[in-house]
Write an enzyme that holds these catalytic residues in place. Sequence first.
Site, PDB file in Angstrom:
ATOM      1  N   ASP A   1       0.495   8.763  17.129  1.00  0.00           N
ATOM      2  CA  ASP A   1       1.896   8.629  17.559  1.00  0.00           C
ATOM      3  C   ASP A   1       2.926   9.121  16.551  1.00  0.00           C
ATOM      4  O   ASP A   1       4.069   8.684  16.572  1.00  0.00           O
ATOM      5  CB  ASP A   1       2.166   7.154  17.860  1.00  0.00           C
ATOM      6  CG  ASP A   1       1.731   6.259  16.700  1.00  0.00           C
ATOM      7  OD1 ASP A   1       1.657   6.760  15.562  1.00  0.00           O
ATOM      8  OD2 ASP A   1       1.467   5.065  16.937  1.00  0.00           O
TER       9      ASP A   1
ATOM     10  N   GLU B   1      -6.811   8.256  20.227  1.00  0.00           N
ATOM     11  CA  GLU B   1      -6.080   6.991  20.060  1.00  0.00           C
ATOM     12  C   GLU B   1      -4.930   6.911  21.077  1.00  0.00           C
ATOM     13  O   GLU B   1      -3.764   6.705  20.736  1.00  0.00           O
ATOM     14  CB  GLU B   1      -5.564   6.792  18.635  1.00  0.00           C
ATOM     15  CG  GLU B   1      -5.237   5.334  18.312  1.00  0.00           C
ATOM     16  CD  GLU B   1      -4.756   5.115  16.878  1.00  0.00           C
ATOM     17  OE1 GLU B   1      -3.544   5.179  16.631  1.00  0.00           O
ATOM     18  OE2 GLU B   1      -5.611   4.865  16.015  1.00  0.00           O
TER      19      GLU B   1
ATOM     20  N   GLU C   1       7.423   5.816  17.001  1.00  0.00           N
ATOM     21  CA  GLU C   1       6.040   6.003  17.442  1.00  0.00           C
ATOM     22  C   GLU C   1       5.818   5.638  18.911  1.00  0.00           C
ATOM     23  O   GLU C   1       5.048   6.302  19.612  1.00  0.00           O
ATOM     24  CB  GLU C   1       5.088   5.194  16.553  1.00  0.00           C
ATOM     25  CG  GLU C   1       4.952   5.719  15.121  1.00  0.00           C
ATOM     26  CD  GLU C   1       6.059   5.247  14.181  1.00  0.00           C
ATOM     27  OE1 GLU C   1       6.956   4.478  14.631  1.00  0.00           O
ATOM     28  OE2 GLU C   1       6.046   5.626  13.008  1.00  0.00           O
TER      29      GLU C   1
ATOM     30  N   HIS D   1       5.642   0.289   5.167  1.00  0.00           N
ATOM     31  CA  HIS D   1       6.309   1.592   5.212  1.00  0.00           C
ATOM     32  C   HIS D   1       7.095   1.891   6.471  1.00  0.00           C
ATOM     33  O   HIS D   1       7.816   2.886   6.537  1.00  0.00           O
ATOM     34  CB  HIS D   1       5.279   2.717   5.032  1.00  0.00           C
ATOM     35  CG  HIS D   1       4.416   2.915   6.257  1.00  0.00           C
ATOM     36  ND1 HIS D   1       3.289   2.182   6.470  1.00  0.00           N
ATOM     37  CD2 HIS D   1       4.547   3.739   7.332  1.00  0.00           C
ATOM     38  CE1 HIS D   1       2.746   2.556   7.626  1.00  0.00           C
ATOM     39  NE2 HIS D   1       3.497   3.496   8.161  1.00  0.00           N
TER      40      HIS D   1
ATOM     41  N   ARG E   1       9.399   2.810   9.574  1.00  0.00           N
ATOM     42  CA  ARG E   1      10.815   3.145   9.682  1.00  0.00           C
ATOM     43  C   ARG E   1      11.639   2.009  10.286  1.00  0.00           C
ATOM     44  O   ARG E   1      12.775   1.779   9.867  1.00  0.00           O
ATOM     45  CB  ARG E   1      11.006   4.404  10.552  1.00  0.00           C
ATOM     46  CG  ARG E   1      11.119   5.671   9.748  1.00  0.00           C
ATOM     47  CD  ARG E   1      11.135   6.907  10.627  1.00  0.00           C
ATOM     48  NE  ARG E   1      10.486   7.996   9.910  1.00  0.00           N
ATOM     49  CZ  ARG E   1      11.119   8.973   9.277  1.00  0.00           C
ATOM     50  NH1 ARG E   1      12.430   9.040   9.298  1.00  0.00           N
ATOM     51  NH2 ARG E   1      10.462   9.902   8.642  1.00  0.00           N
TER      52      ARG E   1
ATOM     53  N   HIS F   1       3.754   3.330  -0.771  1.00  0.00           N
ATOM     54  CA  HIS F   1       3.936   4.576  -0.018  1.00  0.00           C
ATOM     55  C   HIS F   1       4.918   5.484  -0.767  1.00  0.00           C
ATOM     56  O   HIS F   1       5.829   4.983  -1.437  1.00  0.00           O
ATOM     57  CB  HIS F   1       4.486   4.189   1.358  1.00  0.00           C
ATOM     58  CG  HIS F   1       4.480   5.265   2.389  1.00  0.00           C
ATOM     59  ND1 HIS F   1       5.317   6.355   2.329  1.00  0.00           N
ATOM     60  CD2 HIS F   1       3.752   5.421   3.520  1.00  0.00           C
ATOM     61  CE1 HIS F   1       5.109   7.129   3.387  1.00  0.00           C
ATOM     62  NE2 HIS F   1       4.163   6.581   4.127  1.00  0.00           N
TER      63      HIS F   1
HETATM   64  C1  UD1 Z   1       4.902   8.728   8.983  1.00  0.00           C
HETATM   65  C2  UD1 Z   1       4.835   8.480  10.493  1.00  0.00           C
HETATM   66  C3  UD1 Z   1       4.402   7.057  10.752  1.00  0.00           C
HETATM   67  C4  UD1 Z   1       3.103   6.721  10.048  1.00  0.00           C
HETATM   68  C5  UD1 Z   1       3.255   7.038   8.561  1.00  0.00           C
HETATM   69  C6  UD1 Z   1       1.944   6.833   7.870  1.00  0.00           C
HETATM   70  C7  UD1 Z   1       6.518   9.660  11.837  1.00  0.00           C
HETATM   71  C8  UD1 Z   1       7.894   9.683  12.339  1.00  0.00           C
HETATM   72  N1  UD1 Z   1       6.192   8.645  11.046  1.00  0.00           N
HETATM   73  O1  UD1 Z   1       5.917   7.895   8.474  1.00  0.00           O
HETATM   74  O2  UD1 Z   1       4.184   6.910  12.161  1.00  0.00           O
HETATM   75  O3  UD1 Z   1       2.842   5.353  10.207  1.00  0.00           O
HETATM   76  O4  UD1 Z   1       3.638   8.416   8.405  1.00  0.00           O
HETATM   77  O5  UD1 Z   1       2.088   6.693   6.488  1.00  0.00           O
HETATM   78  O6  UD1 Z   1       5.754  10.551  12.142  1.00  0.00           O
HETATM   79  N2  UD1 Z   1       6.365  11.496   1.155  1.00  0.00           N
HETATM   80  C9  UD1 Z   1       5.950  12.162   0.033  1.00  0.00           C
HETATM   81  N3  UD1 Z   1       4.640  12.540  -0.070  1.00  0.00           N
HETATM   82  C10 UD1 Z   1       3.734  12.279   0.915  1.00  0.00           C
HETATM   83  C11 UD1 Z   1       4.154  11.588   2.057  1.00  0.00           C
HETATM   84  C12 UD1 Z   1       5.475  11.214   2.167  1.00  0.00           C
HETATM   85  O7  UD1 Z   1       6.729  12.418  -0.888  1.00  0.00           O
HETATM   86  O8  UD1 Z   1       2.571  12.647   0.751  1.00  0.00           O
HETATM   87  C13 UD1 Z   1       7.791  11.103   1.266  1.00  0.00           C
HETATM   88  C14 UD1 Z   1       8.709  12.296   1.570  1.00  0.00           C
HETATM   89  O9  UD1 Z   1       9.926  12.098   0.912  1.00  0.00           O
HETATM   90  C15 UD1 Z   1       8.922  12.159   3.086  1.00  0.00           C
HETATM   91  C16 UD1 Z   1       8.948  10.642   3.233  1.00  0.00           C
HETATM   92  O10 UD1 Z   1       7.941  10.181   2.345  1.00  0.00           O
HETATM   93  O11 UD1 Z   1      10.111  12.787   3.518  1.00  0.00           O
HETATM   94  C17 UD1 Z   1       8.699  10.094   4.617  1.00  0.00           C
HETATM   95  O12 UD1 Z   1       7.576  10.712   5.225  1.00  0.00           O
HETATM   96  P1  UD1 Z   1       7.515  10.799   6.846  1.00  0.00           P
HETATM   97  O13 UD1 Z   1       6.250  11.450   7.255  1.00  0.00           O
HETATM   98  O14 UD1 Z   1       8.783  11.386   7.347  1.00  0.00           O
HETATM   99  O15 UD1 Z   1       7.554   9.295   7.301  1.00  0.00           O
HETATM  100  P2  UD1 Z   1       6.573   8.085   7.043  1.00  0.00           P
HETATM  101  O16 UD1 Z   1       7.392   6.888   6.827  1.00  0.00           O
HETATM  102  O17 UD1 Z   1       5.554   8.474   6.040  1.00  0.00           O
HETATM  103  N1  UDP Z   2      -4.428   3.911   3.084  1.00  0.00           N
HETATM  104  C1  UDP Z   2      -4.906   4.620   1.985  1.00  0.00           C
HETATM  105  N2  UDP Z   2      -4.275   4.460   0.784  1.00  0.00           N
HETATM  106  C2  UDP Z   2      -3.208   3.640   0.627  1.00  0.00           C
HETATM  107  C3  UDP Z   2      -2.717   2.934   1.761  1.00  0.00           C
HETATM  108  C4  UDP Z   2      -3.345   3.110   2.978  1.00  0.00           C
HETATM  109  O1  UDP Z   2      -5.886   5.348   2.081  1.00  0.00           O
HETATM  110  O2  UDP Z   2      -2.703   3.549  -0.500  1.00  0.00           O
HETATM  111  C5  UDP Z   2      -5.120   4.095   4.379  1.00  0.00           C
HETATM  112  C6  UDP Z   2      -5.473   2.825   5.110  1.00  0.00           C
HETATM  113  O3  UDP Z   2      -6.722   2.308   4.687  1.00  0.00           O
HETATM  114  C7  UDP Z   2      -5.507   3.325   6.545  1.00  0.00           C
HETATM  115  C8  UDP Z   2      -4.385   4.336   6.587  1.00  0.00           C
HETATM  116  O4  UDP Z   2      -4.202   4.749   5.239  1.00  0.00           O
HETATM  117  O5  UDP Z   2      -6.727   4.000   6.816  1.00  0.00           O
HETATM  118  C9  UDP Z   2      -3.140   3.710   7.136  1.00  0.00           C
HETATM  119  O6  UDP Z   2      -2.070   4.537   6.876  1.00  0.00           O
HETATM  120  P1  UDP Z   2      -0.562   4.045   6.941  1.00  0.00           P
HETATM  121  O7  UDP Z   2      -0.504   2.588   6.719  1.00  0.00           O
HETATM  122  O8  UDP Z   2       0.202   4.940   6.032  1.00  0.00           O
HETATM  123  O9  UDP Z   2      -0.118   4.421   8.412  1.00  0.00           O
HETATM  124  P2  UDP Z   2      -0.230   3.681   9.831  1.00  0.00           P
HETATM  125  O10 UDP Z   2      -1.648   3.323  10.056  1.00  0.00           O
HETATM  126  O11 UDP Z   2       0.685   2.511   9.799  1.00  0.00           O
HETATM  127  O12 UDP Z   2       0.273   4.717  10.781  1.00  0.00           O
END
Ligand code: UD1
Ligand code: UDP
Length: 383
Positions: A98, A120, A134, A210, A212, A243
């Site tokens: 999602d 999923e 999502e 984490h 939003r 995160h």
């Molecule tokens: C995204 C997904 C969320 C999922 C989450 C898993 C959307 C809208 N949200 O949210 O559904 O649960 O991923 O973790 O698709 N960043 C880094 N390095 C990384 C990853 C992220 O620097 O490797 C920082 C960047 O500044 C980025 C911000 O995190 O802009 C947010 O990342 P983003 O993918 O937009 O949203 P998440 O909150 O991670």
């Molecule tokens: N995870 C990971 N390292 C971390 C935190 C989470 O590998 O430091 C794994 C966790 O075990 C799970 C997945 O990331 O498999 C979940 O990701 P996240 O919580 O970012 O996203 P969501 O599942 O809420 O979309």
Amino acid sequence: MEKIRVMSVFGTRPEAIKMAPLVKELAVREGIESLCCVTAQHRQMLDSVLEVFDLKPDWDLDIMTPRQTLSTITSKCLLGMDEAIDKLKPDMILVHGDTSTTFAGALSAFYHQVKVGHVEAGLRTYDKYSPFPEEMNRVLVSRLADLNFCPTVNNRDNLAKEGIRDNLFITGNTVIDALKTTIRQDYQFATDELNHLPYEEKKVILVTCHRRENYGDPMRQIMLALRQIAEENEDVELVYPVHLSPVVREAVDKYLRGAPRVHLIDPLPADEMHNLMARCYLVLTDSGGLQEEAPALGKPVLVMRRETERPEAVAAGTVKLAGVVQDDIVTMAARLIQDKTAYDQMAHAVNPYGDGRACARIADAIEWHFGLRSNPPEDYTGA
Ligand code: UD1
Ligand code: UDP
């Protein structure tokens, strides 16, 4: 005979963890060419998963920017996918879950009239703003998908209620397949800090946060609750891999950093995270994936959200909704820390999310869809 070209598209850490075993399963099927396209909506957190599962993408959109907006992610994915589809010419695109990558990947496949398989599928809260964005992403992807791979019966029923009745497969969740490859009894962590945590002498609580929809006041309350839990319970150690989102990091720095018995660490590689979860006492999280993994490992979970699209483990008694109010989270955590009976009632392994064979079922369903096998897979019946 030409192989069927199946392209898995993903961009964030959880999608990668849950798609990695499927990309590999497809690769060993004779009639299928398994392609992998990453949007890199996440960069470092995605690359870490690619390394753990030894995956080499065929295409990388490399879209991530700091503090990216939903519109930026979606538009960059759409533009990048045009080229990936033109060059790799998939017969089917698989998206997962999602995220914005999921939605844009499915929409792009539709624009190119490429079949869409949704892994999923069918999770719902029926609240369009929670989880945000999502819930709407997965509703929209359900309209675009040709094949729906539902982890549980409940997920399949959700789609049926929306009038989606064809090509539904109950497969279990691929996260359980992934977990089976990462958990080791004799696992050694990469750092002394994790190797030497007092897993037996104290209560190690694993934390993540984490989402939003928790940005702002809910995240402030969550952070203050975590601080209070650490301050009031001398027999706990909180381990929180934070995160990389700057919004999350700001909240952690402002409200939690410096609290006693709190270990703030960088995001962990998936194998480290899974093995840490297997050894911890309790999980406090707003993550989706953790709600599926922890029950399989027999670890109670308090979900720091207002609702969940994963009611199966709540029904099984291993997951409870704690909400996003400081006092509620503190009270519910204190009970599990101090009351052994309450803890024991939640701490039993349940597997409503799969048996580790989800990827095999999905690959079978794809082969059946393209006429490579005569029967569809049997549904997963564990949930
Ligand atoms: C995204 C997904 C969320 C999922 C989450 C898993 C959307 C809208 N949200 O949210 O559904 O649960 O991923 O973790 O698709 N960043 C880094 N390095 C990384 C990853 C992220 O620097 O490797 C920082 C960047 O500044 C980025 C911000 O995190 O802009 C947010 O990342 P983003 O993918 O937009 O949203 P998440 O909150 O991670
Ligand atoms: N995870 C990971 N390292 C971390 C935190 C989470 O590998 O430091 C794994 C966790 O075990 C799970 C997945 O990331 O498999 C979940 O990701 P996240 O919580 O970012 O996203 P969501 O599942 O809420 O979309």
